[in-house]
Write an enzyme that holds these catalytic residues in place. Structure first.
Site, PDB file in Angstrom:
ATOM      1  N   GLN A  62       0.843  -1.196   0.000  1.00 12.91           N
ATOM      2  CA  GLN A  62       0.000   0.000   0.000  1.00 12.91           C
ATOM      3  C   GLN A  62       0.880   1.248   0.000  1.00 12.91           C
ATOM      4  OE1 GLN A  62      -3.436   0.169   2.727  1.00 12.91           O
ATOM      5  NE2 GLN A  62      -2.970  -1.977   3.180  1.00 12.91           N
TER       6      GLN A  62
HETATM    7  P1  GTP Z   1      -0.574  -6.185   0.255  1.00 10.98           P
HETATM    8  O1  GTP Z   1      -0.286  -6.979   1.490  1.00 10.98           O
HETATM    9  O2  GTP Z   1      -1.747  -5.250   0.424  1.00 10.98           O
HETATM   10  O3  GTP Z   1       0.623  -5.468  -0.276  1.00 10.98           O
HETATM   11  O4  GTP Z   1      -1.061  -7.224  -0.909  1.00 10.98           O
HETATM   12  P2  GTP Z   1      -0.337  -8.577  -1.370  1.00 10.98           P
HETATM   13  O5  GTP Z   1       0.586  -8.287  -2.494  1.00 10.98           O
HETATM   14  O6  GTP Z   1       0.240  -9.298  -0.199  1.00 10.98           O
HETATM   15  O7  GTP Z   1      -1.552  -9.400  -2.006  1.00 10.98           O
HETATM   16  P3  GTP Z   1      -2.319 -10.634  -1.338  1.00 10.98           P
HETATM   17  O8  GTP Z   1      -1.444 -11.838  -1.268  1.00 10.98           O
HETATM   18  O9  GTP Z   1      -2.978 -10.184  -0.100  1.00 10.98           O
HETATM   19  O10 GTP Z   1      -3.394 -10.935  -2.483  1.00 10.98           O
HETATM   20  C1  GTP Z   1      -4.328  -9.951  -2.911  1.00 10.98           C
HETATM   21  C2  GTP Z   1      -5.509 -10.625  -3.583  1.00 10.98           C
HETATM   22  O11 GTP Z   1      -5.109 -11.250  -4.806  1.00 10.98           O
HETATM   23  C3  GTP Z   1      -6.131 -11.744  -2.732  1.00 10.98           C
HETATM   24  O12 GTP Z   1      -7.526 -11.694  -2.899  1.00 10.98           O
HETATM   25  C4  GTP Z   1      -5.556 -13.008  -3.357  1.00 10.98           C
HETATM   26  O13 GTP Z   1      -6.396 -14.130  -3.192  1.00 10.98           O
HETATM   27  C5  GTP Z   1      -5.474 -12.623  -4.810  1.00 10.98           C
HETATM   28  N1  GTP Z   1      -4.427 -13.366  -5.546  1.00 10.98           N
HETATM   29  C6  GTP Z   1      -3.142 -13.556  -5.182  1.00 10.98           C
HETATM   30  N2  GTP Z   1      -2.475 -14.267  -6.116  1.00 10.98           N
HETATM   31  C7  GTP Z   1      -3.370 -14.531  -7.101  1.00 10.98           C
HETATM   32  C8  GTP Z   1      -3.291 -15.232  -8.364  1.00 10.98           C
HETATM   33  O14 GTP Z   1      -2.248 -15.766  -8.795  1.00 10.98           O
HETATM   34  N3  GTP Z   1      -4.436 -15.269  -9.102  1.00 10.98           N
HETATM   35  C9  GTP Z   1      -5.608 -14.705  -8.689  1.00 10.98           C
HETATM   36  N4  GTP Z   1      -6.665 -14.817  -9.486  1.00 10.98           N
HETATM   37  N5  GTP Z   1      -5.714 -14.034  -7.525  1.00 10.98           N
HETATM   38  C10 GTP Z   1      -4.614 -13.949  -6.746  1.00 10.98           C
END
Ligand code: GTP
Ligand code: MG
Length: 171
Positions: A62
């Site tokens: 974020q």
């Molecule tokens: P921050 O902690 O806010 O920086 O986000 P992050 O990069 O850690 O992302 P996070 O792992 O929380 O995933 C964000 C969203 O994307 C979630 O709803 C996951 O289920 C979805 N997501 C993650 N990887 C994939 C993927 O390969 N495919 C799909 N369709 N959704 C995904």
């Protein structure tokens, strides 16, 4: 058994790119969590490969937390940079963050391996990993080993290839 070599890795990339989902999938199944929420600040996670014991700083992507990333650059021995391949609108923002990283004094002159995950390949509007690497101008990274993998973190596809590459770079 033998003690594995310890490695510190920084996992960065924009919010919602899938960082926490990827790191979670790399843990043994009994250590994985079911519901993943947006990371606040950062979280320290651990997983092992055949020869290494990884400590990952899973940073929040974020905007308001991105200024935290640089405080961990010094102790990082490798970087995992995650991109949401379906988020075309913010690809330019991801490139800006990558360029800022590459020009940072704690990164610039180090031969730090960078593993890119072109994540969310399962989504219909995802662009290819080749296209992601073009949009991020990865070919301009000449002083660091880097590698890009297409991944689907929900199914766990592409993650092992990336981690195998990282392990080869470090051992
Ligand atoms: P921050 O902690 O806010 O920086 O986000 P992050 O990069 O850690 O992302 P996070 O792992 O929380 O995933 C964000 C969203 O994307 C979630 O709803 C996951 O289920 C979805 N997501 C993650 N990887 C994939 C993927 O390969 N495919 C799909 N369709 N959704 C995904
Ligand atoms: Mg997260």
């Amino acid at each position: 058994g033998l003690k594995k070599k310890e490695v510190h890795v920084l996992c960065i990339g924009l919010d919602n790119s899938g960082k926490t989902t990827i790191i979670n999938k790399l843990k043994p199944s009994n250590a994985q969590t079911q519901d993943i929420v947006p990371t606040i600040g950062f979280s320290i996670e651990k997983f092992k490969t055949s020869s290494l014991s990884f400590t990952v700083f899973d940073m929040s992507g974020q905007g308001r937390y991105r200024n935290l990333w640089e405080h961990y650059y010094k102790e990082g021995q490798a970087i995992i940079f995650v991109i949401d391949s379906s988020d075309k609108l913010r690809m330019v923002v991801a490139k800006e963050e990558l360029d800022t990283l590459l020009n940072h004094p704690d990164i610039k002159h180090r031969r730090l391996p960078i593993l890119f995950f072109a994540n969310k390949m399962d989504l219909r509007d995802a662009i290819s990993s080749v296209k992601v690497s073009q949009l991020l101008s990865l070919e301009n990274i000449k002083d660091k080993p880097w590698h890009i993998c297409a991944s689907d973190a929900l199914k766990g596809e592409g993650l092992q290839e990336g981690v195998d590459w990282l392990q080869d770079q470090i051992t």
